[in-house]
Enzyme design. Structure first.
Site, PDB file in Angstrom:
ATOM      1  N   LYS A  32       0.817  -1.216   0.000  1.00  0.00           N
ATOM      2  CA  LYS A  32       0.000   0.000   0.000  1.00  0.00           C
ATOM      3  C   LYS A  32       0.861   1.282   0.000  1.00  0.00           C
ATOM      4  CE  LYS A  32      -3.991  -2.189   2.286  1.00  0.00           C
ATOM      5  NZ  LYS A  32      -4.967  -2.116   3.422  1.00  0.00           N
ATOM      6  N   TYR A  37     -12.267  -2.015  -3.418  1.00  0.00           N
ATOM      7  CA  TYR A  37     -12.787  -2.071  -2.048  1.00  0.00           C
ATOM      8  C   TYR A  37     -14.304  -1.889  -2.000  1.00  0.00           C
ATOM      9  CZ  TYR A  37      -8.312  -2.328   0.505  1.00  0.00           C
ATOM     10  OH  TYR A  37      -7.116  -2.738   1.056  1.00  0.00           O
ATOM     11  N   ASN A  69      -1.993   0.460   6.721  1.00  0.00           N
ATOM     12  CA  ASN A  69      -1.452  -0.777   7.284  1.00  0.00           C
ATOM     13  C   ASN A  69      -0.620  -1.603   6.302  1.00  0.00           C
ATOM     14  OD1 ASN A  69      -3.558  -1.650   5.773  1.00  0.00           O
ATOM     15  ND2 ASN A  69      -4.696  -2.616   7.441  1.00  0.00           N
ATOM     16  N   HIS A  86      -2.287  -5.433   1.645  1.00  0.00           N
ATOM     17  CA  HIS A  86      -3.579  -6.108   1.493  1.00  0.00           C
ATOM     18  C   HIS A  86      -3.307  -7.550   1.092  1.00  0.00           C
ATOM     19  CE1 HIS A  86      -7.412  -7.457  -0.142  1.00  0.00           C
ATOM     20  NE2 HIS A  86      -6.716  -7.898  -1.174  1.00  0.00           N
ATOM     21  N   GLU A 102      -9.711 -10.549  -7.591  1.00  0.00           N
ATOM     22  CA  GLU A 102      -8.709  -9.494  -7.412  1.00  0.00           C
ATOM     23  C   GLU A 102      -7.535  -9.660  -8.376  1.00  0.00           C
ATOM     24  OE1 GLU A 102      -9.856  -8.914  -2.686  1.00  0.00           O
ATOM     25  OE2 GLU A 102      -7.876  -9.690  -3.197  1.00  0.00           O
TER      26      GLU A 102
HETATM   27  P1  RTP Z   1      -7.232  -5.731   3.458  1.00  0.00           P
HETATM   28  O1  RTP Z   1      -8.608  -6.000   2.908  1.00  0.00           O
HETATM   29  O2  RTP Z   1      -6.668  -4.407   2.995  1.00  0.00           O
HETATM   30  O3  RTP Z   1      -6.301  -6.882   3.203  1.00  0.00           O
HETATM   31  O4  RTP Z   1      -7.298  -5.611   5.065  1.00  0.00           O
HETATM   32  P2  RTP Z   1      -8.094  -6.523   6.084  1.00  0.00           P
HETATM   33  O5  RTP Z   1      -8.792  -7.635   5.359  1.00  0.00           O
HETATM   34  O6  RTP Z   1      -7.162  -6.892   7.177  1.00  0.00           O
HETATM   35  O7  RTP Z   1      -9.146  -5.484   6.659  1.00  0.00           O
HETATM   36  P3  RTP Z   1     -10.595  -5.090   6.107  1.00  0.00           P
HETATM   37  O8  RTP Z   1     -11.548  -5.204   7.233  1.00  0.00           O
HETATM   38  O9  RTP Z   1     -10.905  -5.826   4.836  1.00  0.00           O
HETATM   39  O10 RTP Z   1     -10.414  -3.536   5.802  1.00  0.00           O
HETATM   40  C1  RTP Z   1      -9.873  -3.097   4.574  1.00  0.00           C
HETATM   41  C2  RTP Z   1      -8.934  -1.964   4.819  1.00  0.00           C
HETATM   42  O11 RTP Z   1      -9.674  -0.810   5.214  1.00  0.00           O
HETATM   43  C3  RTP Z   1      -8.870  -0.017   6.072  1.00  0.00           C
HETATM   44  N1  RTP Z   1      -9.556   0.130   7.359  1.00  0.00           N
HETATM   45  N2  RTP Z   1      -9.599   1.262   7.992  1.00  0.00           N
HETATM   46  N3  RTP Z   1     -10.144   3.306   9.877  1.00  0.00           N
HETATM   47  C4  RTP Z   1     -10.561   2.069  10.127  1.00  0.00           C
HETATM   48  O12 RTP Z   1     -11.149   1.762  11.122  1.00  0.00           O
HETATM   49  C5  RTP Z   1     -10.301   1.049   9.121  1.00  0.00           C
HETATM   50  N4  RTP Z   1     -10.676  -0.221   9.174  1.00  0.00           N
HETATM   51  C6  RTP Z   1     -10.203  -0.796   8.041  1.00  0.00           C
HETATM   52  C7  RTP Z   1      -7.544  -0.733   6.254  1.00  0.00           C
HETATM   53  O13 RTP Z   1      -6.619  -0.235   5.298  1.00  0.00           O
HETATM   54  C8  RTP Z   1      -7.922  -2.161   5.952  1.00  0.00           C
HETATM   55  O14 RTP Z   1      -6.810  -2.903   5.591  1.00  0.00           O
HETATM   56 MG    MG Z   2     -10.031  -7.345   3.662  1.00  0.00          MG
END
Ligand code: RTP
Ligand code: MG
Length: 140
Positions: free
Chosen positions: A11, A51, A114, A117, A128
């Site tokens: 990212k 997303y 973070n 992804h 994807e």
């Molecule tokens: P990713 O999809 O990017 O691999 O991350 P993940 O599964 O661990 O987390 P996900 O729940 O799918 O959330 C996607 C991305 O959204 C951003 N996020 N921001 N500000 C917040 O509370 C928040 N929560 C999620 C993060 O960049 C997360 O990786």
């Molecule tokens: Mg995710």
């Protein structure tokens, strides 16, 4: 066990800090192979499409703005159990909860910024990968 493929994004917070190689070192040390990779600037539409599952979440706008704020590196990773293995190597979404040695523990700035992804299911991986790579760009 059969080889599996997952989709990864390094990212903007990580590309900005010149961490592509450091992150790839963690990926490779975990036994995953980078079988496709390119550095691109996402358009707003690409980020929104990618997303879309989060479009109703309060952080969606912020997430899209972040994902287009600098280049990203999109990748296909291959290995045994690659989808689950890469989720493990990435660590928890919030780096405060991420295990020692994981990419997010090592490098992530915050729950939003973070660093990486990774696909969360075989269905997501397929969709994807197809959003960013033609079949002949992936060389296993
Ligand atoms: P990713 O999809 O990017 O691999 O991350 P993940 O599964 O661990 O987390 P996900 O729940 O799918 O959330 C996607 C991305 O959204 C951003 N996020 N921001 N500000 C917040 O509370 C928040 N929560 C999620 C993060 O960049 C997360 O990786
Ligand atoms: Mg995710």
């Amino acid at each position: 066990m059969a080889l599996e493929r997952t989709f990864s994004i390094i990212k903007p917070d990580a590309t900005e800090r010149n961490l592509t190689g450091s992150i790839n070192a963690v990926i490779e040390a975990a036994g995953l192979r980078v079988v496709a990779q390119k550095r691109i600037q996402l358009t707003r539409t690409q980020a929104e499409t990618f997303y879309a599952v989060h479009s109703a979440r309060p952080f969606f706008g912020e997430l899209v703005d972040f994902m287009i704020s600098a280049p990203v590196v999109v990748q296909v990773l291959e290995g045994e159990n690659a989808i689950a293995k890469y989720r493990e190597v990435m660590g928890a979404t919030n780096p405060e909860n991420a295990a020692e040695g994981t990419i997010r523990k090592l490098f992530a700035k915050s729950v939003g910024e973070n660093s990486v992804h990774g696909s969360d299911s075989p269905e997501a991986a397929q969709v994807e990968i197809a959003q960013f790579f033609a079949g002949n760009e992936i060389v296993g």
